[in-house]
Write an enzyme that holds these catalytic residues in place. Structure first.
Site, PDB file in Angstrom:
ATOM      1  N   ARG A 100       0.806  -1.126   0.133  1.00 37.64           N
ATOM      2  CA  ARG A 100       0.072  -0.074   0.034  1.00 37.64           C
ATOM      3  C   ARG A 100       0.946   1.390   0.033  1.00 37.64           C
ATOM      4  O   ARG A 100       1.573   1.492   0.904  1.00 37.64           O
ATOM      5  CB  ARG A 100      -0.979   0.143   1.233  1.00 37.64           C
ATOM      6  CG  ARG A 100      -1.667   1.209   1.393  1.00 37.64           C
ATOM      7  CD  ARG A 100      -2.682   1.326   2.484  1.00 37.64           C
ATOM      8  NE  ARG A 100      -3.358   2.507   2.489  1.00 37.64           N
ATOM      9  CZ  ARG A 100      -3.659   3.526   3.425  1.00 37.64           C
ATOM     10  NH1 ARG A 100      -3.206   2.914   4.830  1.00 37.64           N
ATOM     11  NH2 ARG A 100      -4.274   4.640   3.220  1.00 37.64           N
ATOM     12  N   HIS A 146      -3.040  10.899   0.760  1.00 39.43           N
ATOM     13  CA  HIS A 146      -2.619  10.769   2.061  1.00 39.43           C
ATOM     14  C   HIS A 146      -2.081  12.266   2.571  1.00 39.43           C
ATOM     15  O   HIS A 146      -0.898  12.147   2.825  1.00 39.43           O
ATOM     16  CB  HIS A 146      -1.528   9.635   2.121  1.00 39.43           C
ATOM     17  CG  HIS A 146      -1.519   8.882   3.411  1.00 39.43           C
ATOM     18  ND1 HIS A 146      -1.695   7.710   3.625  1.00 39.43           N
ATOM     19  CD2 HIS A 146      -1.090   9.377   4.687  1.00 39.43           C
ATOM     20  CE1 HIS A 146      -1.330   7.361   4.712  1.00 39.43           C
ATOM     21  NE2 HIS A 146      -1.308   8.416   5.373  1.00 39.43           N
ATOM     22  N   GLU A 192      -8.009   8.332   5.675  1.00 40.59           N
ATOM     23  CA  GLU A 192      -8.534   9.088   7.012  1.00 40.59           C
ATOM     24  C   GLU A 192      -8.986  10.429   7.027  1.00 40.59           C
ATOM     25  O   GLU A 192      -8.294  11.428   7.544  1.00 40.59           O
ATOM     26  CB  GLU A 192      -7.153   9.123   8.120  1.00 40.59           C
ATOM     27  CG  GLU A 192      -6.656   7.561   8.273  1.00 40.59           C
ATOM     28  CD  GLU A 192      -5.538   7.725   9.635  1.00 40.59           C
ATOM     29  OE1 GLU A 192      -5.262   8.630  10.174  1.00 40.59           O
ATOM     30  OE2 GLU A 192      -5.292   6.625   9.974  1.00 40.59           O
ATOM     31  N   ASN A 333      -8.394   1.812   9.049  1.00 37.63           N
ATOM     32  CA  ASN A 333      -7.038   2.039   9.921  1.00 37.63           C
ATOM     33  C   ASN A 333      -7.475   1.898  11.384  1.00 37.63           C
ATOM     34  O   ASN A 333      -8.146   3.087  11.847  1.00 37.63           O
ATOM     35  CB  ASN A 333      -6.485   3.525   9.648  1.00 37.63           C
ATOM     36  CG  ASN A 333      -5.967   3.500   8.153  1.00 37.63           C
ATOM     37  OD1 ASN A 333      -5.652   2.646   7.556  1.00 37.63           O
ATOM     38  ND2 ASN A 333      -5.331   4.546   7.895  1.00 37.63           N
ATOM     39  N   TYR A 335      -5.779   1.239  15.334  1.00 37.61           N
ATOM     40  CA  TYR A 335      -4.488   1.123  16.303  1.00 37.61           C
ATOM     41  C   TYR A 335      -4.822   0.797  17.758  1.00 37.61           C
ATOM     42  O   TYR A 335      -4.289   0.012  18.251  1.00 37.61           O
ATOM     43  CB  TYR A 335      -3.621   2.324  16.129  1.00 37.61           C
ATOM     44  CG  TYR A 335      -2.978   2.614  14.799  1.00 37.61           C
ATOM     45  CD1 TYR A 335      -3.543   3.253  13.610  1.00 37.61           C
ATOM     46  CD2 TYR A 335      -1.711   2.185  14.578  1.00 37.61           C
ATOM     47  CE1 TYR A 335      -2.934   3.400  12.541  1.00 37.61           C
ATOM     48  CE2 TYR A 335      -0.782   2.457  13.575  1.00 37.61           C
ATOM     49  CZ  TYR A 335      -1.484   2.962  12.271  1.00 37.61           C
ATOM     50  OH  TYR A 335      -0.947   3.304  11.140  1.00 37.61           O
ATOM     51  N   GLU A 402      -4.226  -0.227   7.913  1.00 42.37           N
ATOM     52  CA  GLU A 402      -3.223   0.096   8.684  1.00 42.37           C
ATOM     53  C   GLU A 402      -3.437  -0.568  10.153  1.00 42.37           C
ATOM     54  O   GLU A 402      -4.726  -0.334  10.569  1.00 42.37           O
ATOM     55  CB  GLU A 402      -2.751   1.588   8.937  1.00 42.37           C
ATOM     56  CG  GLU A 402      -2.283   2.261   7.848  1.00 42.37           C
ATOM     57  CD  GLU A 402      -2.209   3.797   8.024  1.00 42.37           C
ATOM     58  OE1 GLU A 402      -1.819   4.411   9.098  1.00 42.37           O
ATOM     59  OE2 GLU A 402      -2.384   4.423   6.967  1.00 42.37           O
TER      60      GLU A 402
HETATM   61  C1  GAL Z   1      -2.249   7.051  10.478  1.00 45.96           C
HETATM   62  C2  GAL Z   1      -1.621   7.650   9.160  1.00 45.96           C
HETATM   63  C3  GAL Z   1      -0.156   7.137   9.007  1.00 45.96           C
HETATM   64  C4  GAL Z   1       0.703   7.042  10.214  1.00 45.96           C
HETATM   65  C5  GAL Z   1      -0.110   6.274  11.210  1.00 45.96           C
HETATM   66  C6  GAL Z   1       0.914   6.182  12.554  1.00 45.96           C
HETATM   67  O1  GAL Z   1      -3.272   7.848  11.167  1.00 45.96           O
HETATM   68  O2  GAL Z   1      -2.318   7.050   7.936  1.00 45.96           O
HETATM   69  O3  GAL Z   1       0.410   8.038   8.069  1.00 45.96           O
HETATM   70  O4  GAL Z   1       1.392   8.223  10.425  1.00 45.96           O
HETATM   71  O5  GAL Z   1      -1.118   6.958  11.794  1.00 45.96           O
HETATM   72  O6  GAL Z   1       0.645   7.330  13.534  1.00 45.96           O
END
Ligand code: GAL
Length: 499
Positions: A100, A146, A192, A333, A335, A402
């Protein structure tokens, strides 16, 4: 004999350990795909080379370096613009099914406009990457945007606040499909949009860092982004899909919002948080309009604040038709997780999106931390979130676009990153097999350490470490490379998976 007995007990121990730590021992479906991601501004460098135009991140980092934690910028970054062969070798070595990457709009169209000049050198660069990926049997997932808007579009048009951008973006998208679409299997129109609009036009934590009209500009921005997304989707759908046969969607980010208690009010607050975050974009593309809770709350507050109409713009019925259904999958995405707690609504006063939401967010102290203050390790969140998406948005195909872990890069040995991936992937297996969530692919962030926006080079997410003080920007594998490779080879998180 002795040897095999030792091996056997080692194996048994490992199995027991795996069971004890709760790592799922089922194999990923055979058609499940694994990838790895980067983004143009974070890795390319060559910010003004070969005819590339200035973008809003070049502009922000050059004009207000104090905003960046270490005063750095993406002028050189990982120097990927000059290191295509080297990067390709890393990608191949990982054994991913797809890569990607994102296109730098101003490398292709220096003014942002199609009627400005097309920068042939920029086109050649992406042509080269995509050709090489194809030659190596690696699929391409390409993000059109992006976060690096051509600066002239910001300066002369007001960026995502101006309706004109919808056509300007549409033209850029068509050009990209035209030039590269025969080599791209997955397109993402935006990365995002929540961050683009909330941080770009309210909190000021991302370029263009405009904070002039809280509670207003971010909603206008989102409106334009959604219309631009729909425009690009329809261009692809009607002009390119039949011949290029790819898929197209948008990449949305969200935490999982876990209610602090089982109290009805906290459950409602957590749901509301999800609607204001993910639903802000997912609801229009799936169901046609903003979530009712956003329409109601922003409408009511706007009235009390003395506005003659809602600060949340309205779609016409034609626009609703145009936006509804513009996704072939949902790019997610994800985390981390945060807690959501019901509170009394903020009093009426100066508007802001936080007040519109009126939910108290927090993090649990017991959750393992990372180098990023916002990123806690909460693996079960990905399972709850994907199940919620399944239930709320008609069981769509989901691609994790992500997911990853940051540390400060002190050593090449990164067991905490390995642990993060193992635990999140394990939770994803539960989502797939126990909750029937239709997740078809997973993308790790990131291929290598890179420019982490306002955190500069201080937070590292890469599989490969990059030495940013060496002009050659050498890449060195971390221990997690070996781990990810093994997962990809075996499609399995334990020594031996059950079939
Ligand atoms: C996401 C973003 C990425 C990267 C990642 C880690 O929000 O798409 O570019 O920076 O966070 O913080």
């Amino acid at each position: 004999m002795f040897h095999s007995r030792v091996l056997f007990s080692l194996y048994t121990l490992l199995q027991l350990w795996t069971k004890a730590t709760g790592v799922d021992d089922r194999q990923f479906p055979s058609n499940f795909k694994f990838g790895v991601a980067t983004a143009s501004y974070q890795v390319e460098g060559a910010w003004d080379e070969d005819g590339k135009g200035e973008n809003i991140w070049d502009h922000l980092t050059h004009t207000t370096p104090d905003l960046i934690y270490d005063g750095s910028n993406g002028d050189i970054a990982c120097d990927s613009y000059h290191k295509l062969e080297e990067d390709l070798a890393l990608i191949k070595d990982l054994g991913v099914d797809f890569y990607r990457l994102s296109l730098s709009w101003s490398r292709i169209l220096p003014t942002g406009h199609i009627d400005g000049q097309i920068n042939e050198a920029g086109v050649a660069y992406y042509e080269d990457i995509l050709t090489k990926l194809q030659e190596n049997d690696i699929q391409a997932m390409v993000t059109l945007y992006h976060w690096d808007l051509p600066q002239p579009l910001q300066e002369h048009m007001g960026g995502w606040l101006n309706d004109t951008i919808v056509d300007v973006y549409g033209n850029y998208a068509r050009l990209a499909f035209d030039l590269f679409g025969d080599k791209v299997q997955y397109w993402a129109t935006f990365n995002e949009p929540h961050v683009v609009c909330q941080q770009g036009y309210e909190s000021g934590r991302k370029a263009p860092a405009i904070t002039k009209a809280p509670g207003i500009d971010l909603y206008t921005c989102a409106h334009m982004v959604l219309k631009s997304h729909a425009k690009a989707y329809h261009i692809y759908d009607s002009e390119y899909r039949a011949t290029q046969k790819g898929k197209i969607s948008i990449v949305l980010n969200t935490n999982w919002y876990e209610p602090v208690s089982d109290d009805e009010k906290d459950l409602e607050a957590a749901e509301r948080n999800g609607q204001f975050s993910f639903g802000w974009f997912a609801n229009p593309i799936v169901h046609g309009n903003y979530p009712q809770v956003m329409i109601d709350r922003i409408g009511e507050r706007s009235e009390k604040e003395g506005f003659d109409k809602s600060r949340l713009p309205e779609f016409t019925s034609q626009e609703i038709e145009d936006i509804k259904g513009t996704y072939d999958f949902i790019g997610l995405n994800h985390y981390t997780t945060s807690l959501a707690e019901w509170i009394e609504d903020y009093e009426i006063g100066e508007p802001s999106s936080n007040k519109d939401i009126s939910v108290k967010g927090s993090l649990d102290d017991s959750w393992e931390s990372s180098a990023s203050s916002w990123l806690k390790v909460v693996p079960w969140g990905i399972r709850k979130l994907t199940k919620w998406i399944k239930d709320t948005y008609n069981n769509p195909e989901i691609i994790i676009t992500e997911n990853g872990f940051s540390d400060n890069g002190d050593t090449l040995d990164d067991p905490r990153r390995i642990n993060y991936y193992r635990e999140y992937l394990s939770s994803l297996l539960e989502a797939i097999y126990d909750d029937g969530v239709n997740v078809t692919a997973y993308t790790a962030w990131s291929l290598m350490d890179n420019f982490e926006w306002l955190q500069g080079y201080s937070e590292k997410f890469g599989f490969y470490s990059v030495n940013f003080s060496d002009p050659d920007r050498p890449r060195t594998p971390k221990t997690s490379v070996k781990y990810y490779k093994t997962v990809l080879e075996t499609r399995c998180l334990v020594e031996e998976c059950v079939e």
